[in-house]
Design a protein around this motif. Structure first.
Motif, PDB file in Angstrom:
ATOM      1  N   GLN A   1      47.840  28.671  30.224  1.00 30.07           N
ATOM      2  CA  GLN A   1      47.107  29.346  29.154  1.00 30.07           C
ATOM      3  C   GLN A   1      45.745  28.701  28.924  1.00 30.07           C
ATOM      4  OE1 GLN A   1      48.526  32.245  27.550  1.00 30.07           O
ATOM      5  NE2 GLN A   1      49.708  31.933  29.436  1.00 30.07           N
ATOM      6  N   LEU A   2      44.815  29.519  28.485  1.00 29.28           N
ATOM      7  CA  LEU A   2      43.462  29.050  28.157  1.00 29.28           C
ATOM      8  C   LEU A   2      43.430  28.432  26.766  1.00 29.28           C
ATOM      9  CD1 LEU A   2      41.330  32.089  29.335  1.00 29.28           C
ATOM     10  CD2 LEU A   2      41.011  29.738  30.088  1.00 29.28           C
ATOM     11  N   ASP A   3      42.534  27.487  26.580  1.00 28.32           N
ATOM     12  CA  ASP A   3      42.258  26.978  25.245  1.00 28.32           C
ATOM     13  C   ASP A   3      41.359  27.996  24.539  1.00 28.32           C
ATOM     14  OD1 ASP A   3      43.663  24.585  25.583  1.00 28.32           O
ATOM     15  OD2 ASP A   3      41.925  23.605  26.515  1.00 28.32           O
ATOM     16  N   PRO A   4      41.403  28.046  23.197  1.00 26.30           N
ATOM     17  CA  PRO A   4      40.524  28.967  22.480  1.00 26.30           C
ATOM     18  C   PRO A   4      39.069  28.490  22.528  1.00 26.30           C
ATOM     19  CG  PRO A   4      41.768  27.616  20.935  1.00 26.30           C
ATOM     20  CD  PRO A   4      42.271  27.280  22.317  1.00 26.30           C
ATOM     21  N   GLY A   5      38.169  29.403  22.261  1.00 28.04           N
ATOM     22  CA  GLY A   5      36.754  29.069  22.173  1.00 28.04           C
ATOM     23  C   GLY A   5      35.983  29.378  23.440  1.00 28.04           C
ATOM     24  N   TYR A   6      34.704  29.016  23.419  1.00 27.81           N
ATOM     25  CA  TYR A   6      33.841  29.241  24.576  1.00 27.81           C
ATOM     26  C   TYR A   6      34.324  28.445  25.781  1.00 27.81           C
ATOM     27  CZ  TYR A   6      30.517  31.145  21.215  1.00 27.81           C
ATOM     28  OH  TYR A   6      29.915  31.880  20.240  1.00 27.81           O
ATOM     29  N   ILE A   7      34.114  29.028  26.956  1.00 24.12           N
ATOM     30  CA  ILE A   7      34.504  28.361  28.196  1.00 24.12           C
ATOM     31  C   ILE A   7      33.342  28.476  29.179  1.00 24.12           C
ATOM     32  CG2 ILE A   7      36.264  28.180  29.991  1.00 24.12           C
ATOM     33  CD1 ILE A   7      37.907  30.177  28.183  1.00 24.12           C
ATOM     34  N   GLN A   8      32.914  27.349  29.705  1.00 25.51           N
ATOM     35  CA  GLN A   8      31.829  27.337  30.703  1.00 25.51           C
ATOM     36  C   GLN A   8      32.241  28.155  31.920  1.00 25.51           C
ATOM     37  OE1 GLN A   8      28.809  26.064  29.018  1.00 25.51           O
ATOM     38  NE2 GLN A   8      28.472  26.430  31.185  1.00 25.51           N
ATOM     39  N   ASP A   9      31.268  28.833  32.499  1.00 22.07           N
ATOM     40  CA  ASP A   9      31.527  29.731  33.623  1.00 22.07           C
ATOM     41  C   ASP A   9      32.271  29.052  34.776  1.00 22.07           C
ATOM     42  OD1 ASP A   9      29.288  28.183  34.268  1.00 22.07           O
ATOM     43  OD2 ASP A   9      27.994  29.905  34.681  1.00 22.07           O
ATOM     44  N   ASP A  10      31.905  27.825  35.121  1.00 22.86           N
ATOM     45  CA  ASP A  10      32.594  27.151  36.231  1.00 22.86           C
ATOM     46  C   ASP A  10      34.047  26.820  35.883  1.00 22.86           C
ATOM     47  OD1 ASP A  10      31.601  25.231  34.365  1.00 22.86           O
ATOM     48  OD2 ASP A  10      31.638  23.656  35.876  1.00 22.86           O
ATOM     49  N   LYS A  11      34.304  26.538  34.602  1.00 24.83           N
ATOM     50  CA  LYS A  11      35.673  26.262  34.168  1.00 24.83           C
ATOM     51  C   LYS A  11      36.523  27.542  34.162  1.00 24.83           C
ATOM     52  CE  LYS A  11      34.854  22.114  31.363  1.00 24.83           C
ATOM     53  NZ  LYS A  11      34.411  21.353  32.440  1.00 24.83           N
ATOM     54  N   VAL A  12      35.897  28.667  33.833  1.00 22.88           N
ATOM     55  CA  VAL A  12      36.609  29.948  33.880  1.00 22.88           C
ATOM     56  C   VAL A  12      37.043  30.243  35.311  1.00 22.88           C
ATOM     57  CG1 VAL A  12      36.367  32.457  33.661  1.00 22.88           C
ATOM     58  CG2 VAL A  12      35.548  30.965  31.832  1.00 22.88           C
ATOM     59  N   VAL A  13      36.125  30.094  36.245  1.00 19.68           N
ATOM     60  CA  VAL A  13      36.437  30.371  37.651  1.00 19.68           C
ATOM     61  C   VAL A  13      37.566  29.456  38.120  1.00 19.68           C
ATOM     62  CG1 VAL A  13      35.564  30.263  40.020  1.00 19.68           C
ATOM     63  CG2 VAL A  13      34.178  31.316  38.214  1.00 19.68           C
ATOM     64  N   ALA A  14      37.446  28.173  37.847  1.00 22.07           N
ATOM     65  CA  ALA A  14      38.482  27.219  38.264  1.00 22.07           C
ATOM     66  C   ALA A  14      39.823  27.559  37.613  1.00 22.07           C
ATOM     67  CB  ALA A  14      38.066  25.796  37.911  1.00 22.07           C
ATOM     68  N   PHE A  15      39.783  27.946  36.343  1.00 26.55           N
ATOM     69  CA  PHE A  15      41.019  28.283  35.645  1.00 26.55           C
ATOM     70  C   PHE A  15      41.684  29.519  36.243  1.00 26.55           C
ATOM     71  CE2 PHE A  15      43.366  30.888  32.714  1.00 26.55           C
ATOM     72  CZ  PHE A  15      44.354  30.012  32.315  1.00 26.55           C
ATOM     73  N   VAL A  16      40.924  30.583  36.443  1.00 27.97           N
ATOM     74  CA  VAL A  16      41.490  31.862  36.881  1.00 27.97           C
ATOM     75  C   VAL A  16      42.153  31.745  38.254  1.00 27.97           C
ATOM     76  CG1 VAL A  16      40.919  34.252  37.504  1.00 27.97           C
ATOM     77  CG2 VAL A  16      39.999  33.251  35.413  1.00 27.97           C
ATOM     78  N   VAL A  17      41.640  30.880  39.098  1.00 27.90           N
ATOM     79  CA  VAL A  17      42.229  30.709  40.426  1.00 27.90           C
ATOM     80  C   VAL A  17      43.694  30.274  40.323  1.00 27.90           C
ATOM     81  CG1 VAL A  17      42.151  29.286  42.516  1.00 27.90           C
ATOM     82  CG2 VAL A  17      40.047  30.310  41.629  1.00 27.90           C
ATOM     83  N   GLU A  18      44.000  29.396  39.366  1.00 30.36           N
ATOM     84  CA  GLU A  18      45.368  28.862  39.256  1.00 30.36           C
ATOM     85  C   GLU A  18      46.406  29.923  38.895  1.00 30.36           C
ATOM     86  OE1 GLU A  18      47.917  25.467  36.878  1.00 30.36           O
ATOM     87  OE2 GLU A  18      45.750  25.499  36.658  1.00 30.36           O
ATOM     88  N   PRO A  19      46.226  30.691  37.806  1.00 28.36           N
ATOM     89  CA  PRO A  19      47.238  31.713  37.515  1.00 28.36           C
ATOM     90  C   PRO A  19      47.326  32.793  38.593  1.00 28.36           C
ATOM     91  CG  PRO A  19      45.477  31.803  35.883  1.00 28.36           C
ATOM     92  CD  PRO A  19      45.227  30.608  36.744  1.00 28.36           C
ATOM     93  N   LEU A  20      46.193  33.117  39.201  1.00 26.73           N
ATOM     94  CA  LEU A  20      46.233  34.097  40.287  1.00 26.73           C
ATOM     95  C   LEU A  20      47.028  33.568  41.476  1.00 26.73           C
ATOM     96  CD1 LEU A  20      42.688  35.716  40.282  1.00 26.73           C
ATOM     97  CD2 LEU A  20      44.883  36.896  40.051  1.00 26.73           C
TER      98      LEU A  20
END
Length: 155
Positions: free
Chosen positions: A93-112
């Motif tokens: 799960q994501l933490d609430p609040g703003y997320i830097q673009d590079d962190k979003v990309v890195a995060f999305v790869v894992e659940p996918l």
């Protein structure tokens, strides 16, 4: 109340129904995670990531509906309630609040990555019991793998 009857045996129907439910949980949570990231992404690559997240959400929603309707056609009731998704999700799960673009990309790869692995398992699990459901799962897996590749290519 009328019940939907299936050509599958009761055992096959239950097995395929469990597989479909697990796939639906992953897809609904991917939709929610995708929208959470979509709304909160910031940074230099905001626009491209914002738009790519919409593509992910669109694919997940499309396959959620297809798989849920397949479950109903087999006489299995899909459960997309928030409490069920929260209870059964296997996605980080994501933490609430703003997320830097590079962190979003890195995060999305894992659940996918996890979803792709589970969808490949679902494809194998339905090979003998229900090739029609297997075809639907293959189509969903193909789209998830494409999204996985696209997010990996951004990192």
């Amino acid at each position: 109340m009328a019940k939907i009857h299936s050509a599958l045996s009761e055992e096959a129907r239950k097995s395929v129904g469990q597989t479909l439910q697990a796939a639906i949980v992953d897809l609904i949570d991917l939709t929610l995670l995708g929208k959470q990231a979509h709304w909160n992404v910031i940074g230099r690559n905001f626009r491209s990531i914002h738009l790519q997240l919409d593509e992910l959400v669109e694919a997940a929603r499309k396959h959620t509906d297809t798989l849920a309707e397949r479950a109903i056609a087999l006489g299995v009731n899909p459960d997309g309630r928030v409490s069920r998704i929260a209870q059964d999700t296997r996605l980080p799960q994501l933490d609430p609040g703003y997320i830097q673009d590079d962190k979003v990309v890195a995060f999305v790869v894992e659940p996918l990555s996890g979803a792709v692995d589970r969808f490949r398992e679902h494809v194998k699990a339905t090979e003998e019991t229900d090739p029609i459901t297997q075809d639907l799962l293959i189509a969903a897996a193909q789209d998830l793998e494409q999204q996985h590749w696209m997010f990996q290519a951004m990192s």
